[in-house]
Design a protein around this motif. Structure first.
Motif, PDB file in Angstrom:
ATOM      1  N   CYS A 584       3.100  11.124   3.623  1.00  0.00           N
ATOM      2  CA  CYS A 584       2.747  11.612   2.281  1.00  0.00           C
ATOM      3  C   CYS A 584       2.094  10.509   1.449  1.00  0.00           C
ATOM      4  O   CYS A 584       2.331  10.409   0.229  1.00  0.00           O
ATOM      5  N   ALA A 585       1.286   9.679   2.114  1.00  0.00           N
ATOM      6  CA  ALA A 585       0.611   8.576   1.420  1.00  0.00           C
ATOM      7  C   ALA A 585      -0.897   8.770   1.385  1.00  0.00           C
ATOM      8  O   ALA A 585      -1.604   7.974   0.760  1.00  0.00           O
ATOM      9  N   SER A 608       3.474   0.663  -6.130  1.00  0.00           N
ATOM     10  CA  SER A 608       4.830   0.989  -6.583  1.00  0.00           C
ATOM     11  C   SER A 608       5.812   0.949  -5.414  1.00  0.00           C
ATOM     12  O   SER A 608       5.403   0.916  -4.239  1.00  0.00           O
ATOM     13  N   GLY A 609       7.103   0.972  -5.735  1.00  0.00           N
ATOM     14  CA  GLY A 609       8.124   0.931  -4.692  1.00  0.00           C
ATOM     15  C   GLY A 609       8.030   2.112  -3.755  1.00  0.00           C
ATOM     16  O   GLY A 609       8.147   1.960  -2.527  1.00  0.00           O
ATOM     17  N   GLY A 610       7.796   3.313  -4.317  1.00  0.00           N
ATOM     18  CA  GLY A 610       7.675   4.503  -3.475  1.00  0.00           C
ATOM     19  C   GLY A 610       6.442   4.459  -2.603  1.00  0.00           C
ATOM     20  O   GLY A 610       6.478   4.843  -1.426  1.00  0.00           O
ATOM     21  N   GLN A 611       5.315   4.006  -3.165  1.00  0.00           N
ATOM     22  CA  GLN A 611       4.089   3.884  -2.376  1.00  0.00           C
ATOM     23  C   GLN A 611       4.255   2.855  -1.255  1.00  0.00           C
ATOM     24  O   GLN A 611       3.798   3.076  -0.136  1.00  0.00           O
ATOM     25  N   ARG A 612       4.894   1.758  -1.592  1.00  0.00           N
ATOM     26  CA  ARG A 612       5.126   0.720  -0.583  1.00  0.00           C
ATOM     27  C   ARG A 612       5.976   1.265   0.555  1.00  0.00           C
ATOM     28  O   ARG A 612       5.692   1.006   1.732  1.00  0.00           O
ATOM     29  N   GLN A 613       7.004   2.047   0.215  1.00  0.00           N
ATOM     30  CA  GLN A 613       7.879   2.597   1.245  1.00  0.00           C
ATOM     31  C   GLN A 613       7.136   3.587   2.130  1.00  0.00           C
ATOM     32  O   GLN A 613       7.298   3.613   3.353  1.00  0.00           O
ATOM     33  N   ARG A 614       6.270   4.402   1.532  1.00  0.00           N
ATOM     34  CA  ARG A 614       5.511   5.384   2.313  1.00  0.00           C
ATOM     35  C   ARG A 614       4.507   4.700   3.230  1.00  0.00           C
ATOM     36  O   ARG A 614       4.267   5.147   4.364  1.00  0.00           O
ATOM     37  N   LEU A 615       3.910   3.606   2.763  1.00  0.00           N
ATOM     38  CA  LEU A 615       2.996   2.859   3.626  1.00  0.00           C
ATOM     39  C   LEU A 615       3.745   2.232   4.805  1.00  0.00           C
ATOM     40  O   LEU A 615       3.210   2.147   5.918  1.00  0.00           O
ATOM     41  N   CYS A 616       4.982   1.811   4.558  1.00  0.00           N
ATOM     42  CA  CYS A 616       5.795   1.265   5.656  1.00  0.00           C
ATOM     43  C   CYS A 616       6.118   2.352   6.680  1.00  0.00           C
ATOM     44  O   CYS A 616       6.118   2.102   7.887  1.00  0.00           O
ATOM     45  N   ILE A 617       6.386   3.562   6.192  1.00  0.00           N
ATOM     46  CA  ILE A 617       6.652   4.694   7.096  1.00  0.00           C
ATOM     47  C   ILE A 617       5.393   5.018   7.891  1.00  0.00           C
ATOM     48  O   ILE A 617       5.439   5.234   9.112  1.00  0.00           O
ATOM     49  N   ALA A 618       4.240   5.013   7.210  1.00  0.00           N
ATOM     50  CA  ALA A 618       2.971   5.286   7.888  1.00  0.00           C
ATOM     51  C   ALA A 618       2.688   4.229   8.952  1.00  0.00           C
ATOM     52  O   ALA A 618       2.156   4.536  10.027  1.00  0.00           O
ATOM     53  N   ARG A 619       3.014   2.981   8.674  1.00  0.00           N
ATOM     54  CA  ARG A 619       2.810   1.905   9.650  1.00  0.00           C
ATOM     55  C   ARG A 619       3.638   2.139  10.904  1.00  0.00           C
ATOM     56  O   ARG A 619       3.163   1.917  12.029  1.00  0.00           O
ATOM     57  N   ALA A 620       4.887   2.590  10.741  1.00  0.00           N
ATOM     58  CA  ALA A 620       5.738   2.882  11.901  1.00  0.00           C
ATOM     59  C   ALA A 620       5.214   4.084  12.684  1.00  0.00           C
ATOM     60  O   ALA A 620       5.191   4.077  13.923  1.00  0.00           O
ATOM     61  N   ALA A 636      13.676   5.067  -1.906  1.00  0.00           N
ATOM     62  CA  ALA A 636      12.720   4.834  -2.997  1.00  0.00           C
ATOM     63  C   ALA A 636      11.861   6.070  -3.262  1.00  0.00           C
ATOM     64  O   ALA A 636      11.017   6.048  -4.157  1.00  0.00           O
ATOM     65  N   LEU A 637      12.058   7.144  -2.482  1.00  0.00           N
ATOM     66  CA  LEU A 637      11.261   8.360  -2.639  1.00  0.00           C
ATOM     67  C   LEU A 637      12.023   9.381  -3.472  1.00  0.00           C
ATOM     68  O   LEU A 637      13.254   9.439  -3.440  1.00  0.00           O
ATOM     69  N   ASP A 638      11.276  10.176  -4.214  1.00  0.00           N
ATOM     70  CA  ASP A 638      11.925  11.275  -4.943  1.00  0.00           C
ATOM     71  C   ASP A 638      12.332  12.349  -3.943  1.00  0.00           C
ATOM     72  O   ASP A 638      11.914  12.348  -2.782  1.00  0.00           O
ATOM     73  N   TYR A 639      13.168  13.256  -4.385  1.00  0.00           N
ATOM     74  CA  TYR A 639      13.725  14.270  -3.468  1.00  0.00           C
ATOM     75  C   TYR A 639      12.631  15.110  -2.808  1.00  0.00           C
ATOM     76  O   TYR A 639      12.696  15.430  -1.614  1.00  0.00           O
ATOM     77  N   LYS A 640      11.594  15.459  -3.580  1.00  0.00           N
ATOM     78  CA  LYS A 640      10.527  16.299  -3.041  1.00  0.00           C
ATOM     79  C   LYS A 640       9.766  15.563  -1.942  1.00  0.00           C
ATOM     80  O   LYS A 640       9.519  16.119  -0.858  1.00  0.00           O
ATOM     81  N   THR A 641       9.393  14.302  -2.230  1.00  0.00           N
ATOM     82  CA  THR A 641       8.646  13.518  -1.237  1.00  0.00           C
ATOM     83  C   THR A 641       9.515  13.223  -0.020  1.00  0.00           C
ATOM     84  O   THR A 641       9.038  13.249   1.117  1.00  0.00           O
ATOM     85  N   ASP A 642      10.807  12.970  -0.275  1.00  0.00           N
ATOM     86  CA  ASP A 642      11.768  12.733   0.807  1.00  0.00           C
ATOM     87  C   ASP A 642      11.762  13.910   1.769  1.00  0.00           C
ATOM     88  O   ASP A 642      11.621  13.748   2.991  1.00  0.00           O
ATOM     89  N   ARG A 664      21.870   9.399   0.840  1.00  0.00           N
ATOM     90  CA  ARG A 664      21.825  10.770   0.310  1.00  0.00           C
ATOM     91  C   ARG A 664      22.252  11.780   1.356  1.00  0.00           C
ATOM     92  O   ARG A 664      21.752  11.770   2.475  1.00  0.00           O
ATOM     93  N   VAL A 665      23.129  12.643   0.969  1.00  0.00           N
ATOM     94  CA  VAL A 665      23.540  13.734   1.860  1.00  0.00           C
ATOM     95  C   VAL A 665      22.379  14.686   2.085  1.00  0.00           C
ATOM     96  O   VAL A 665      22.190  15.222   3.186  1.00  0.00           O
TER      97      VAL A 665
END
Length: 712
Positions: A584-585, A608-620, A636-642, A664-665
């Motif tokens: 979702c990046a 931002s923290g959320g963008q950085r986290q999504r880029l890390c996910i994209a890298r993996a 670091a992602l909101d519930y919708k993006t999560d 998060r459950v």
């Protein structure tokens, strides 16, 4: 260290050879200076005390005085047109010219005879009587008891050799004048030739110095390059256990400051320290036969005492300097990384004071050592100047007594300065060596550190278990710990399924992640990836199978593209776009004018923290591994993006196994299996519905976040 030096052995020997050449040339210059003064100025260009050309009358008279048959060594040159062209001084008669090398005994006999003949020519009694000096009168005068010739011989034999040479050269100059040789031209020719040789020699020395400096500088630079590479490679192989022994600030200091110290030290050794004994010993050999060596011995003794005293005070302090530099680096790094927190708590003043204290401690110690070592240069210069004054004082007496020439004294001073300067060079070693030795030991600590986690072999995967992860009776405690962090973990994650791990803070969730990627080795039990124990896989093979997304998103300076290609250099643009869409990046990347070429600052601080986290996910995702491990990567992602990211992962990475560590459950409740940890032990394992009904720990966590309606 030894292997590095062996690698550049050829360059090292080239430097040593050039230093010998330079020393040989440097030692030749004072000889030329001495000869210019002694021969060119004092002796008017007459180089040898053995007469090399003389009139037939002088030849006959010297021949009557010596036991040597002069015809063996001297050739009679008659006045002919051909000879006049060759020998310009042929004017009034025949001339005898030296034609061959003399033996040492014959040299002494001819020298003595020349001086005796000079005495007879200048004897006042003979001059008053108007006696013509010829072989007959010489025989009469030397054998007569009334002429006190024996007394003259006694005083002659007591003369110093240098005085005898001066008498002989004085006679030779007079003989040259009798032959019509222009002594001024002879003198200028000698001065011009000697000066030209000195200029050429000086230019050659300059070329040798340039070559030596270039090779030694390149050698030191390459050694520093190799050391840095070895240190970085070693650090890259460290596990968490090794990192706990070396602070990050200390590793930075070791790979920069310490290696620079070694490089500077090596440059100085190659340029000065190796040269010092060569030039020093060479100069000592040159002056060993001069009866003033005791002056030099006195100076060397004073220098050694000075160096020893200074080192006794300075060496202990140098050992503390590097530790204080580590401390200062630690504070600076900690302050820069924690600046937002420092500002949030209004702790700027306290942090500045902490830095100021560390900086002041380092400054005081550096000032102490610099002040102490700054005494060395003036004291060494004082010793050198006092030595020169003493040489002048003693040398003047020798010159007055006729046992030394001015040029010899000048050469002696030059050689003495070379010896003292060699010790001054070695004293520079005593300034840099302590810090360099400490730096070498600090580098050796890193390079010689034995890794607790080692590669042993690389077994092939079980093709029937690709994508499968299994923990068998796994227990773990940290190397320096007494209590188990994880105890008796048993679970299996089939290919394509999702395992979620949840638990309270400190329950061991992130430790499981570190064990999967083999940042630590299990204390007991085994972990199987694709059916093979992780200990039987190479690090590269294991980590290519696992797409890791760490708890703290880390991006590297470069571009978005370079970060996505971090685990896969051959990634196409289409694959990069697909990875971004899964994470979702894609939208926020394409909104930027540069797109994939958007520059990323160190650590990803410009997103931002959320963008950085999504880029890390994209890298993996871009690695396309068989197993994904997300260590609380959705926090670091909101519930919708999560939810969107997890949905995309299930869609596009359906065949891959997914390990999700979360708080998060809502993030874990749709997983195929949920592992519940409580104080390092398995509190429950199953689906959300099963655990909600049968696991008290899971139910408490779930109800603390969601309502019963949401959980149902």
């Amino acid at each position: 260290m030894k292997n590095i030096l062996k690698k550049y052995g050829l360059s090292f020997f080239a430097v040593v050879a050039l230093l010998f050449v330079q020393a040989y040339c440097d030692l030749a210059l004072p000889d030329y200076t001495s000869k210019i003064i002694n021969v060119g100025i004092q002796q008017k260009g007459v180089e040898s005390e053995i007469i090399d050309k003389m009139t037939d009358k002088t030849y006959a008279n010297i021949n009557s005085l010596t036991s040597v048959d002069l015809s063996k060594y001297y050739e009679k040159v008659s006045k002919t047109d051909a000879n006049i062209k060759k020998y310009s001084y042929l004017k009034d008669g025949d001339v005898y010219v030296l034609k061959g090398e003399l033996s040492e005994d014959d040299k002494k006999s001819i020298l003595d005879s020349t001086i005796i003949y000079s005495f007879l020519l200048n004897n006042d009694a003979i001059k008053q009587m108007g006696i013509d000096i010829n072989p007959t009168t010489i025989e009469y005068y030397t054998k007569s008891d009334t002429n006190n010739f024996d007394e003259y011989l006694t005083s002659f034999n007591n003369l110093d050799e240098s005085m005898k040479k001066q008498y002989a050269i004085s006679f030779i100059s007079s003989e040259y004048e009798r032959l019509g040789i222009n002594l001024k031209d002879l003198q200028m020719n000698y001065l011009f030739k000697s000066g030209t040789k000195m200029i050429v020699l000086s230019l050659f020395i300059m070329v040798v110095i340039i070559a030596t400096t270039y090779i030694s500088g390149r050698l030191a630079g390459m050694v520093a390059y190799d050391l840095r590479e070895k240190v970085v490679r070693k650090v890259m192989s460290f596990s968490k256990s090794e990192f706990n022994e070396f602070e990050t600030s200390s590793l930075i200091t070791r790979s920069t400051n310490d290696i620079t110290q070694i490089q500077n030290m090596l440059t100085m050794v190659l340029r000065m320290v190796l040269y010092a004994p060569i030039i020093g010993i060479g100069a000592l050999v040159k002056i060993i036969n001069i009866n003033m060596v005791w002056v030099l011995g006195l100076a060397i003794g004073a220098i050694l005492v000075l160096i020893i005293i200074l080192m006794l005070f300075a060496l202990p302090k140098f050992k503390i300097v590097q530790k204080l530099i580590d401390r200062l680096n630690l504070i600076v790094r900690e302050t820069l990384n924690g600046l937002p927190v420092i500002r949030a708590f209004a702790r700027e003043k306290e942090e500045i004071n902490k830095f100021d204290k560390a900086n002041t401690d380092l400054k005081k110690l550096n000032l102490f050592t610099q002040r102490l070592m700054s005494l060395m240069s003036p004291l060494m210069m004082l010793i050198m100047n006092e030595t020169i004054i003493l040489i002048y004082f003693v040398g003047a007496k020798h010159i007055d007594a006729g046992t030394m020439q001015v040029g010899t004294l000048t050469a002696l001073i030059s050689y003495t300065m070379q010896v003292i300067m060699s010790f001054l060079m070695l004293s520079m070693l005593s300034i840099m060596a302590p810090r360099a030795i400490i730096s070498i030991n600090r580098i050796k600590e890193v390079l010689n550190k034995e890794n607790t986690i080692k590669e042993t072999k690389n077994l092939p995967f079980d093709n029937d278990k690709i994508g499968e992860l299994e923990f068998k009776n796994v227990s773990f405690k940290y190397p320096d710990g007494d209590e188990y962090v994880l105890e008796n973990l048993n679970f299996k994650v089939p290919k394509g399924s999702t395992l979620a791990i949840i638990g309270s803070t400190g329950s061991g969730k992130s430790t499981i992640v570190k064990l999967i990627d083999r940042f630590f080795d299990v204390t007991e039990g085994s972990i199987l990836v694709n059916g093979v124990d992780v200990k039987d896989l190479s690090f590269e093979t294991l980590r290519h199978e696992i797409g890791m997304v760490p708890q703290k998103g880390m991006l590297f300076s470069g571009t978005i593209e370079s970060n996505l290609k971090f685990g896969n250099d051959s990634l196409s643009e289409e694959d990069m776009e697909k990875s971004l869409k899964v994470a979702c990046a894609y939208d926020f990347v394409m909104e930027k004018n540069e797109g994939l070429q958007y520059p990323i600052n160190q650590g990803g601080t410009n997103v931002s923290g959320g963008q950085r986290q999504r880029l890390c996910i994209a890298r993996a995702v871009a690695m396309n591994p068989d197993i994904y491990v997300f260590d609380d990567s959705f926090s670091a992602l909101d519930y919708k993006t999560d939810a969107s990211v997890r949905k995309n992962l299930n869609k596009y990475c359906e065949s891959a196994t997914k390990i999700i560590v979360a708080q998060r459950v809502a993030t874990v409740m749709n997983a195929d299996q949920i592992l519940v940890l409580d104080e390092g032990k398995v509190a429950g394992l199953g689906t959300h519905e099963y655990l909600y009904k049968n696991c008290k720990v899971y139910k408490e966590i779930a109800l603390s976040q969601l309502s019963e309606e949401e959980l149902s």
